[in-house]
Design an enzyme around this catalytic site. Structure first.
Site, short mmCIF file in Angstrom:
data_model
loop_
_atom_site.label_atom_id
_atom_site.label_comp_id
_atom_site.label_asym_id
_atom_site.label_seq_id
_atom_site.Cartn_x
_atom_site.Cartn_y
_atom_site.Cartn_z
N ARG A 162 -7.49 -24.92 7.57
CA ARG A 162 -7.53 -24.75 6.26
C ARG A 162 -6.54 -24.10 5.79
O ARG A 162 -6.25 -24.00 4.46
CB ARG A 162 -9.01 -23.87 6.14
CG ARG A 162 -10.25 -24.62 6.35
CD ARG A 162 -11.31 -23.85 6.26
NE ARG A 162 -11.19 -22.64 7.41
CZ ARG A 162 -11.78 -21.56 7.16
NH1 ARG A 162 -12.68 -21.22 6.03
NH2 ARG A 162 -11.69 -20.45 7.96
N GLU A 220 -5.63 -9.36 6.44
CA GLU A 220 -6.19 -8.20 5.59
C GLU A 220 -4.73 -7.55 5.25
O GLU A 220 -3.63 -7.14 6.08
CB GLU A 220 -6.66 -7.26 6.36
CG GLU A 220 -7.32 -6.24 6.02
CD GLU A 220 -8.34 -5.65 6.81
OE1 GLU A 220 -9.66 -5.61 6.60
OE2 GLU A 220 -7.83 -4.69 8.00
N GLN A 252 -1.78 2.58 -7.52
CA GLN A 252 -1.12 1.53 -8.38
C GLN A 252 -0.49 0.44 -7.50
O GLN A 252 -0.17 0.64 -6.57
CB GLN A 252 -0.22 2.10 -9.39
CG GLN A 252 0.68 1.43 -10.37
CD GLN A 252 1.68 2.08 -11.21
OE1 GLN A 252 1.27 3.18 -11.59
NE2 GLN A 252 2.59 1.25 -11.35
N ARG A 269 16.92 -5.60 -6.32
CA ARG A 269 16.15 -4.62 -6.94
C ARG A 269 16.21 -3.18 -6.41
O ARG A 269 15.69 -3.34 -5.20
CB ARG A 269 14.71 -4.97 -7.21
CG ARG A 269 14.52 -6.36 -8.04
CD ARG A 269 12.91 -6.59 -8.17
NE ARG A 269 12.85 -7.80 -8.81
CZ ARG A 269 12.42 -7.82 -10.39
NH1 ARG A 269 12.45 -6.81 -10.83
NH2 ARG A 269 12.38 -9.00 -10.79
N HIS A 293 15.52 2.32 -5.87
CA HIS A 293 14.76 3.01 -6.77
C HIS A 293 13.77 4.15 -6.05
O HIS A 293 13.50 4.13 -4.87
CB HIS A 293 13.56 1.89 -7.35
CG HIS A 293 14.25 1.03 -8.26
ND1 HIS A 293 13.87 -0.44 -8.63
CD2 HIS A 293 15.36 0.80 -8.87
CE1 HIS A 293 14.44 -1.07 -9.09
NE2 HIS A 293 15.59 -0.07 -9.39
N LYS A 297 5.40 3.97 -0.76
CA LYS A 297 5.32 2.43 -1.07
C LYS A 297 4.98 1.92 0.16
O LYS A 297 5.48 1.87 1.30
CB LYS A 297 6.64 1.91 -1.63
CG LYS A 297 6.96 2.43 -3.07
CD LYS A 297 8.06 1.91 -3.58
CE LYS A 297 8.77 2.41 -4.96
NZ LYS A 297 9.92 1.92 -5.23
N HIS A 324 14.00 2.95 -2.31
CA HIS A 324 13.66 1.55 -1.87
C HIS A 324 14.19 0.46 -2.65
O HIS A 324 14.40 0.62 -3.93
CB HIS A 324 12.05 1.51 -1.99
CG HIS A 324 11.66 0.07 -1.68
ND1 HIS A 324 11.16 -0.75 -2.81
CD2 HIS A 324 11.60 -0.58 -0.51
CE1 HIS A 324 10.74 -1.84 -2.16
NE2 HIS A 324 11.13 -1.80 -0.95
N TYR A 348 3.84 -4.14 -3.96
CA TYR A 348 3.87 -2.66 -3.65
C TYR A 348 2.69 -2.13 -4.08
O TYR A 348 2.32 -2.12 -5.18
CB TYR A 348 4.89 -1.94 -4.37
CG TYR A 348 6.28 -2.69 -4.94
CD1 TYR A 348 7.34 -2.20 -4.17
CD2 TYR A 348 6.31 -3.89 -5.75
CE1 TYR A 348 8.83 -2.71 -4.68
CE2 TYR A 348 7.49 -4.37 -6.02
CZ TYR A 348 8.70 -3.69 -5.50
OH TYR A 348 9.80 -4.46 -5.94
N GLU A 404 11.73 8.58 -12.91
CA GLU A 404 12.26 7.15 -12.37
C GLU A 404 13.81 7.47 -12.25
O GLU A 404 14.40 7.78 -13.10
CB GLU A 404 12.05 6.11 -13.32
CG GLU A 404 12.30 4.58 -12.64
CD GLU A 404 12.11 3.76 -13.92
OE1 GLU A 404 12.42 3.52 -14.83
OE2 GLU A 404 10.91 2.95 -13.42
N ASP A 448 20.03 -1.19 -12.75
CA ASP A 448 20.38 -0.95 -11.53
C ASP A 448 21.88 -1.12 -11.65
O ASP A 448 22.58 -0.47 -10.95
CB ASP A 448 19.98 -2.08 -10.83
CG ASP A 448 18.42 -1.74 -10.27
OD1 ASP A 448 18.04 -0.75 -10.53
OD2 ASP A 448 17.84 -2.69 -9.99
#
Length: 182
Positions: free
Chosen positions: A23, A28, A47, A59, A62, A72, A119, A132, A143, A169
Site C-alpha cells: 500500500r 512516525e 511551531q 535557504r 538562519h 529545529k 541552519h 521543521y 531573526e 539571504d
C-alpha cells in the site's frame, strides 16, 4: 529512534523506522518520549513550518538570537536536500564549524539542530518539502541570517550553479558582522 552524532556532537542525525507494504509506507515523524531517550533532550516544540523549494534554492543560514533561540527538528517529506548546521556559539570549541547531511524523503532520517546553531539547506531534487519542528516561536526582531558563502565558515555546498537566494539571504552578513551567541 536512534541518534547518531555528527562532527558537531550536539547536532544529531535521528533514524526512525519506516514500515512498508504493497500500500505504501508509514513512519512516525515525532515521538516525544523516543526523542528524549535518543537525544537526552527534553524539548517542547511550539511551531511547525513547512517549506517548498525548487532545485538550487538555498535557504539559510538562519537562526534567532537569545532569548528566542530555536532548536529545529528537520524532516524532508518530499525530495532531497543538503542540510547544514553551523555552530554559532562563541564560547564553543567548535565555533564556526559546520556539518552537512543529505536528507531524503524516502529515508527515515531527521536532523536535530539545537539552539545556538545556524541552519540552512540546499534543494537537490526538482522540488523538496521540508518540515521543521521548532522550539521557540518565530520572532522577527530576533531573526538573523549568516551569509551562506562566508569564507570564515567555509560551507561546502554541493552546488550545480549559482544558488537561488531570497533577498534576505543575499543580503546576509558574514560571521564578523553577525550577532551570535555567547
Amino acid at each position: 529512534m536512534r541518534a547518531e552524532p555528527t562532527d558537531l556532537p550536539e547536532v544529531l542525525v535521528l533514524r526512525g523506522e519506516s514500515y512498508a507494504d504493497d500500500r505504501g509506507s508509514l513512519r512516525e515523524s515525532f515521538n516525544r518520549r523516543d526523542f528524549a531517550a535518543a537525544t537526552g533532550n527534553e524539548v517542547e516544540f511550539v511551531q511547525d513550518n513547512l517549506s517548498h523549494s525548487r532545485r538550487g534554492v538555498l535557504r539559510g543560514v538562519h537562526y534567532q538570537v537569545a532569548p528566542y533561540a530555536q532548536g529545529k527538528l528537520v524532516t524532508v517529506v518530499h525530495g532531497a536536500v543538503w542540510d547544514v548546521a553551523v555552530d554559532l556559539r562563541r564560547s564553543s570549541p567548535r565555533f564556526r564549524k559546520w556539518v552537512g547531511v543529505e536528507l531524503v524523503a524516502e529515508e527515515p532520517r531527521q536532523l536535530w539542530v539545537p539552539p545556538g546553531f545556524g541552519h540552512g539547506f540546499l534543494t537537490l531534487s526538482d522540488t523538496a518539502d521540508v518540515l521543521y519542528k521548532i522550539t521557540s516561536y518565530h520572532q522577527p526582531e530576533a531573526e538573523r541570517s549568516l551569509r551562506w558563502d562566508d569564507p570564515e565558515v567555509g560551507i561546502e555546498w554541493p552546488l550545480e550553479g549559482p544558488p537561488i537566494l531570497s533577498a534576505k539571504d543575499a543580503a546576509a552578513t558574514g560571521l564578523r558582522e553577525s550577532e551570535l551567541f555567547a
